[in-house]
Design an enzyme around this catalytic site. Sequence first.
Site, PDB file in Angstrom:
ATOM      1  CB  ILE A 128      -0.957  -0.003   1.207  1.00 16.21           C
ATOM      2  CG1 ILE A 128      -1.919  -1.187   1.112  1.00 16.21           C
ATOM      3  CG2 ILE A 128      -1.744   1.308   1.285  1.00 16.21           C
ATOM      4  CD1 ILE A 128      -2.834  -1.356   2.319  1.00 16.21           C
ATOM      5  CG  ASP A 130       9.821  -0.164   4.009  1.00 18.03           C
ATOM      6  OD1 ASP A 130      10.346  -1.249   4.363  1.00 18.03           O
ATOM      7  OD2 ASP A 130       8.671  -0.082   3.555  1.00 18.03           O
ATOM      8  CB  THR A 160       7.195  -7.137   4.508  1.00 16.08           C
ATOM      9  OG1 THR A 160       6.832  -5.841   4.993  1.00 16.08           O
ATOM     10  CG2 THR A 160       7.289  -8.102   5.677  1.00 16.08           C
ATOM     11  CB  ILE A 190       8.636   1.964  13.017  1.00 14.87           C
ATOM     12  CG1 ILE A 190       8.065   0.538  12.988  1.00 14.87           C
ATOM     13  CG2 ILE A 190       8.432   2.667  11.684  1.00 14.87           C
ATOM     14  CD1 ILE A 190       6.553   0.485  12.804  1.00 14.87           C
ATOM     15  CD  GLN A 218      -0.536   3.313   4.920  1.00 13.47           C
ATOM     16  OE1 GLN A 218      -1.105   2.231   4.750  1.00 13.47           O
ATOM     17  NE2 GLN A 218      -1.187   4.397   5.314  1.00 13.47           N
ATOM     18  CE1 TYR A 233      -2.031  -6.676  11.198  1.00 11.19           C
ATOM     19  CE2 TYR A 233      -4.323  -7.324  10.893  1.00 11.19           C
ATOM     20  CZ  TYR A 233      -3.256  -6.496  10.576  1.00 11.19           C
ATOM     21  OH  TYR A 233      -3.412  -5.506   9.644  1.00 11.19           O
TER      22      TYR A 233
END
Length: 322
Positions: A12, A33, A37, A59, A78, A146
Site C-alpha cells: 500500500i 522502511d 517485507t 520503526i 503504513q 494481529y
Amino acid sequence: MNILVTGGAGFIGSNLVKALVENETVSLVRILDNLSTGSKDNLATVIDHSKVEFIEGDIRDYDTCLRACDNIQAISHQAALGSVPRSIQDPLTTNAVNITGTLNVFTAAKEKGVGRIVYAASSSTYGDHPGLPKVEDKIGNPLSPYAVTKYVNELYARVYASVYDLPSIGLRYFNIFGPFQNPKGPYAAVIPLFVQALLNNKAPHINGDGSHSRDFTFVDNAVQANILALLTSNTHALNQVYNIACGEQTSLLELFDGLNAEAKTTIVPTHGPDRKGDVKHSLANIDKAKTLLGYAPVITVKEGLQKTFKWYKENPSFLSKD
C-alpha cells in the site's frame, strides 16, 4: 506539505508514494522502511524523483523515528507486520512492530510537532462482532494477536489526540489488493496467490469451503482515502476511524471464479481446514468515510481484479521473485 510515509516500500505504501509524488500540494515524500517485507523495486519509478527521500530504518528504533519526523507536516503510517497467521505464529514480533513501533512513530511525531498522523487500522478490529455491515462504533473481541495490535493502535491514537493534541485519522482497511502485493512467503495475501497459481496453470489452495466472504478493496481506493485524510481541512473528520472498503461482499469462491474468468481457465481449487483466527464474514458500511472525508471508491472489485490480473501477467518477474 512534507509527508512521511512509513512502510513506503511496501504494497500500500508504495502505491501511495507514487500518488503523493504526483500531488501538487506535496513538496517532499520521505519514506521510512526497513525493507523486511517491502522492496525498493516497488518504488523503481519514483525512487530518484526530486520529491522523494528514502530512509532505510526500523520503526522499532525511536531515534530513527525522530530523524524521519524532522520537518514533516503529516505522516501516513503504513509500516506494520500484517497477517493473522503470522501473528499467531510469532506474536512477539507482531507486537513489537505494530504496537511499540507505532508508539515510537506517534511519540516522535508529537516531539517534532507533526500536524497530523493518518494510520493504517484494520477491519480485524471488529473481531467476533456478528453485525453486518460493520460500522465503526460497534466492535467485538479480537480473534488474533494481529487484531489486538491494530486495536491498540486506535487506543493510542485516541489518547495522543486527547492528552498531547496530536490529530489523527485511522483507516480500517478491508482486504486491500492490487499491483505490488507480494505473492511470496507463507503469509502472502490470497489474491496474488490465486493469480500466481492460475498463471502457472495450478490449483490454488483455499482454507475452508470457500464461503468465507470479505469486502475486497482495490488499492487505488485505499490510496484515495489516505490522500483525503492527509489533506482534509474538515476538522470534524479528525480523531476518527473510518472503514475503507467498497461496500461489496465477495466470497473466496466468487473471487476465484472471477480470476478464473480473467485467466480463461477452469481450474478447480483444493480445500483445507479453516484458518485459526479468521473472521467468517466481513462487509463494511462506508457512509462515515463518504460523509466526513468525501471518500468515494472508484474501482469496483470486478474492475480491480481485472487490473490486478493484467498487472501480474505483464510483470511475471514479480511473481518469480524470492
